[in-house]
Scaffold this active site. Structure first.
Site, PDB file in Angstrom:
ATOM      1  N   HIS A  54       0.811  -1.224   0.000  1.00  0.00           N
ATOM      2  CA  HIS A  54       0.000   0.000   0.000  1.00  0.00           C
ATOM      3  C   HIS A  54       0.841   1.269   0.000  1.00  0.00           C
ATOM      4  O   HIS A  54       0.338   2.336   0.339  1.00  0.00           O
ATOM      5  CB  HIS A  54      -0.961  -0.014   1.209  1.00  0.00           C
ATOM      6  CG  HIS A  54      -2.023  -1.063   1.114  1.00  0.00           C
ATOM      7  ND1 HIS A  54      -2.800  -1.479   2.171  1.00  0.00           N
ATOM      8  CD2 HIS A  54      -2.436  -1.815   0.049  1.00  0.00           C
ATOM      9  CE1 HIS A  54      -3.643  -2.426   1.770  1.00  0.00           C
ATOM     10  NE2 HIS A  54      -3.434  -2.648   0.496  1.00  0.00           N
TER      11      HIS A  54
ATOM     12  N   CYS B  42       4.602  14.221 -13.521  1.00  0.00           N
ATOM     13  CA  CYS B  42       5.650  13.391 -14.163  1.00  0.00           C
ATOM     14  C   CYS B  42       5.761  12.017 -13.507  1.00  0.00           C
ATOM     15  O   CYS B  42       6.452  11.135 -14.017  1.00  0.00           O
ATOM     16  CB  CYS B  42       6.993  14.110 -14.160  1.00  0.00           C
ATOM     17  SG  CYS B  42       7.776  14.223 -12.529  1.00  0.00           S
TER      18      CYS B  42
ATOM     19  N   CYS C 231       6.848  19.036  -6.805  1.00  0.00           N
ATOM     20  CA  CYS C 231       7.920  18.291  -7.490  1.00  0.00           C
ATOM     21  C   CYS C 231       8.887  19.284  -8.133  1.00  0.00           C
ATOM     22  O   CYS C 231       8.527  20.439  -8.401  1.00  0.00           O
ATOM     23  CB  CYS C 231       7.277  17.408  -8.560  1.00  0.00           C
ATOM     24  SG  CYS C 231       8.438  16.480  -9.582  1.00  0.00           S
TER      25      CYS C 231
ATOM     26  N   GLY D 201      -1.867  -9.247  12.564  1.00  0.00           N
ATOM     27  CA  GLY D 201      -2.407  -7.909  12.805  1.00  0.00           C
ATOM     28  C   GLY D 201      -3.166  -7.299  11.650  1.00  0.00           C
ATOM     29  O   GLY D 201      -3.096  -6.088  11.439  1.00  0.00           O
ATOM     30  N   THR D 202      -3.907  -8.123  10.931  1.00  0.00           N
ATOM     31  CA  THR D 202      -4.758  -7.571   9.875  1.00  0.00           C
ATOM     32  C   THR D 202      -6.180  -8.116  10.016  1.00  0.00           C
ATOM     33  O   THR D 202      -6.360  -9.287  10.373  1.00  0.00           O
ATOM     34  CB  THR D 202      -4.203  -7.864   8.459  1.00  0.00           C
ATOM     35  OG1 THR D 202      -5.140  -7.371   7.485  1.00  0.00           O
ATOM     36  CG2 THR D 202      -3.943  -9.342   8.210  1.00  0.00           C
TER      37      THR D 202
ATOM     38  N   GLU E 216      -7.976 -10.768  18.087  1.00  0.00           N
ATOM     39  CA  GLU E 216      -9.402 -10.938  17.775  1.00  0.00           C
ATOM     40  C   GLU E 216      -9.573 -11.979  16.677  1.00  0.00           C
ATOM     41  O   GLU E 216      -8.672 -12.200  15.883  1.00  0.00           O
ATOM     42  CB  GLU E 216      -9.995  -9.620  17.228  1.00  0.00           C
ATOM     43  CG  GLU E 216      -9.720  -8.391  18.064  1.00  0.00           C
ATOM     44  CD  GLU E 216     -10.591  -8.343  19.300  1.00  0.00           C
ATOM     45  OE1 GLU E 216     -11.637  -9.017  19.309  1.00  0.00           O
ATOM     46  OE2 GLU E 216     -10.202  -7.643  20.254  1.00  0.00           O
TER      47      GLU E 216
ATOM     48  N   ALA F 178       0.796  -9.180  18.769  1.00  0.00           N
ATOM     49  CA  ALA F 178       2.000  -9.509  17.983  1.00  0.00           C
ATOM     50  C   ALA F 178       3.265  -9.337  18.805  1.00  0.00           C
ATOM     51  O   ALA F 178       4.193 -10.142  18.708  1.00  0.00           O
ATOM     52  CB  ALA F 178       2.049  -8.614  16.746  1.00  0.00           C
TER      53      ALA F 178
HETATM   54  P1  OAD Z   1      -7.402  -3.036  10.410  1.00  0.00           P
HETATM   55  O1  OAD Z   1      -7.527  -1.839  11.277  1.00  0.00           O
HETATM   56  O2  OAD Z   1      -8.503  -3.343   9.482  1.00  0.00           O
HETATM   57  O3  OAD Z   1      -7.153  -4.326  11.324  1.00  0.00           O
HETATM   58  C1  OAD Z   1      -6.213  -4.320  12.343  1.00  0.00           C
HETATM   59  C2  OAD Z   1      -6.158  -5.707  12.970  1.00  0.00           C
HETATM   60  O4  OAD Z   1      -5.114  -5.710  13.935  1.00  0.00           O
HETATM   61  C3  OAD Z   1      -7.443  -6.131  13.697  1.00  0.00           C
HETATM   62  O5  OAD Z   1      -7.808  -7.429  13.269  1.00  0.00           O
HETATM   63  C4  OAD Z   1      -7.031  -6.145  15.173  1.00  0.00           C
HETATM   64  O6  OAD Z   1      -7.694  -7.160  15.925  1.00  0.00           O
HETATM   65  C5  OAD Z   1      -5.554  -6.444  15.067  1.00  0.00           C
HETATM   66  N1  OAD Z   1      -4.723  -6.011  16.206  1.00  0.00           N
HETATM   67  C6  OAD Z   1      -4.926  -4.982  17.050  1.00  0.00           C
HETATM   68  N2  OAD Z   1      -3.930  -4.904  17.959  1.00  0.00           N
HETATM   69  C7  OAD Z   1      -3.064  -5.917  17.677  1.00  0.00           C
HETATM   70  C8  OAD Z   1      -1.836  -6.372  18.242  1.00  0.00           C
HETATM   71  N3  OAD Z   1      -1.279  -5.769  19.284  1.00  0.00           N
HETATM   72  N4  OAD Z   1      -1.231  -7.436  17.671  1.00  0.00           N
HETATM   73  C9  OAD Z   1      -1.786  -8.062  16.595  1.00  0.00           C
HETATM   74  N5  OAD Z   1      -2.937  -7.671  16.022  1.00  0.00           N
HETATM   75  C10 OAD Z   1      -3.575  -6.613  16.548  1.00  0.00           C
HETATM   76  O7  OAD Z   1      -6.001  -2.875   9.644  1.00  0.00           O
HETATM   77  P2  OAD Z   1      -5.510  -3.608   8.306  1.00  0.00           P
HETATM   78  O8  OAD Z   1      -6.016  -4.992   8.232  1.00  0.00           O
HETATM   79  O9  OAD Z   1      -4.046  -3.384   8.217  1.00  0.00           O
HETATM   80  O10 OAD Z   1      -5.394   0.535   3.499  1.00  0.00           O
HETATM   81  O11 OAD Z   1      -6.227  -2.728   7.207  1.00  0.00           O
HETATM   82  C11 OAD Z   1      -5.994  -3.004   5.851  1.00  0.00           C
HETATM   83  C12 OAD Z   1      -5.986  -1.744   5.057  1.00  0.00           C
HETATM   84  O12 OAD Z   1      -7.183  -0.999   5.322  1.00  0.00           O
HETATM   85  C13 OAD Z   1      -4.884  -0.761   5.434  1.00  0.00           C
HETATM   86  O13 OAD Z   1      -3.643  -1.059   4.812  1.00  0.00           O
HETATM   87  C14 OAD Z   1      -5.437   0.540   4.927  1.00  0.00           C
HETATM   88  C15 OAD Z   1      -6.852   0.413   5.414  1.00  0.00           C
HETATM   89  O14 OAD Z   1      -7.797   1.147   4.705  1.00  0.00           O
HETATM   90  C16 OAD Z   1      -4.834   1.565   2.842  1.00  0.00           C
HETATM   91  O15 OAD Z   1      -4.381   2.534   3.410  1.00  0.00           O
HETATM   92  C17 OAD Z   1      -4.813   1.390   1.371  1.00  0.00           C
END
Ligand code: OAD
Length: 252
Positions: A122, A133, A151, A190-191, A218, A234
């Site tokens: 991302h 450009c 730029c 963590g996603t 979660e 994590a």
């Molecule tokens: P989210 O905010 O959707 O999810 C974050 C995840 O991290 C959740 O499942 C939480 O349970 C988990 N979490 C929280 N604390 C944690 C910890 N200490 N250790 C491990 N996990 C933990 O974030 P993303 O999945 O990264 O896109 O979101 C994906 C994309 O949505 C991002 O890259 C961004 C956003 O819109 C862009 O900017 C293009």
């Protein structure tokens, strides 16, 4: 640690035995560094509307507003340090045979922790891209001056991140897909696994024969499809996995 010991033991055993490891990270790995996630409690998308700040249309309508938001995020990111989770993955990268670290995060905390060749799906908050450009530059100035930045060709620059409605950059996406197809183990850390195409990578890995291990406090969209799901932070779980991997010596 609150998570089940048997899940950690299983994860460590698979990681230790794998020659090719891929890791996909999301905002949760940086939560313990003090950065907000997007969707959880306190998440950015709880207080801000993505369609007003993170789309090409929003930037066309009000580039200054969009830039002020990204400048604010840069100032928050500039103050934080990598945590034990980032460091454990850097350690894993040094020990693993073939290793790919794929992140959705626009922070550079993996690199700050010592990881190399990180695949950024991302983009990065620290990259600026010219709207005319297309030239990209690294810029760590906080706050940016002038805002919006310009730029050398004279046109306005934009944040070097992927917005909603935009395709992912070709090369990182191809690298991530190849790593997912080859991996014997994929860690998903963590996603929320709600944003595609990143969320498809663990499924690609699983369909290609990898063991998929989720690390998250979660349940997520990915939990049912994972072979093991370690419920925990994590910054606690990853160092524990690494401690077991190193303590028990090399696998096969
Ligand atoms: P989210 O905010 O959707 O999810 C974050 C995840 O991290 C959740 O499942 C939480 O349970 C988990 N979490 C929280 N604390 C944690 C910890 N200490 N250790 C491990 N996990 C933990 O974030 P993303 O999945 O990264 O896109 O979101 C994906 C994309 O949505 C991002 O890259 C961004 C956003 O819109 C862009 O900017 C293009």
């Amino acid at each position: 640690m609150e998570c089940e010991d048997k899940d950690i033991a299983k994860a460590a055993e698979w990681v230790r035995g794998a020659r090719r490891i891929a890791v996909l990270t999301g905002a949760g790995i940086s939560a313990e560094s003090g950065l907000p996630t997007f969707r959880g409690p306190g998440g950015l998308w709880r207080s801000f509307r993505p369609e007003e700040l993170a789309t090409p249309q929003a930037f066309a309508a009000d580039p200054r507003l969009v830039w002020e938001w990204y400048d604010w995020r840069r100032s928050v990111h500039a103050k934080v340090e990598p945590n034990a989770g980032h460091r454990a993955l850097a350690d894993l990268g040094r020990r693993a045979g073939e290793f790919s670290l794929i992140t959705q995060n626009v922070d550079s905390l993996h690199e700050a922790a010592g990881s190399r060749a990180v695949v950024h799906l991302h983009g990065s908050l620290w990259t600026l891209r010219c709207t005319r450009c297309g030239k990209e530059e690294m810029n760590r100035q906080v706050p940016l001056e002038p805002l919006p930045p310009v730029c050398e060709c004279g046109a306005m620059q934009r944040p070097g991140v992927v917005w909603f409605g935009e395709p992912l950059p070709d090369k990182p996406l191809a690298q991530a897909l190849a790593a997912a197809q080859k991996a014997e183990v994929m860690l998903v850390v963590g996603t929320s696994s709600m944003v595609y195409p990143a969320a498809a990578l663990p499924k690609v890995a699983r369909d290609s024969g990898a063991k998929v291990i989720e690390v998250n406090p979660e349940e997520t969209e990915m939990t049912l499809a994972a072979h093991a799901s370690v419920r925990g932070k994590a910054g606690e779980v990853l160092p524990e996995i690494m401690a077991r991997v190193t303590r028990d010596g090399p696998g096969k």
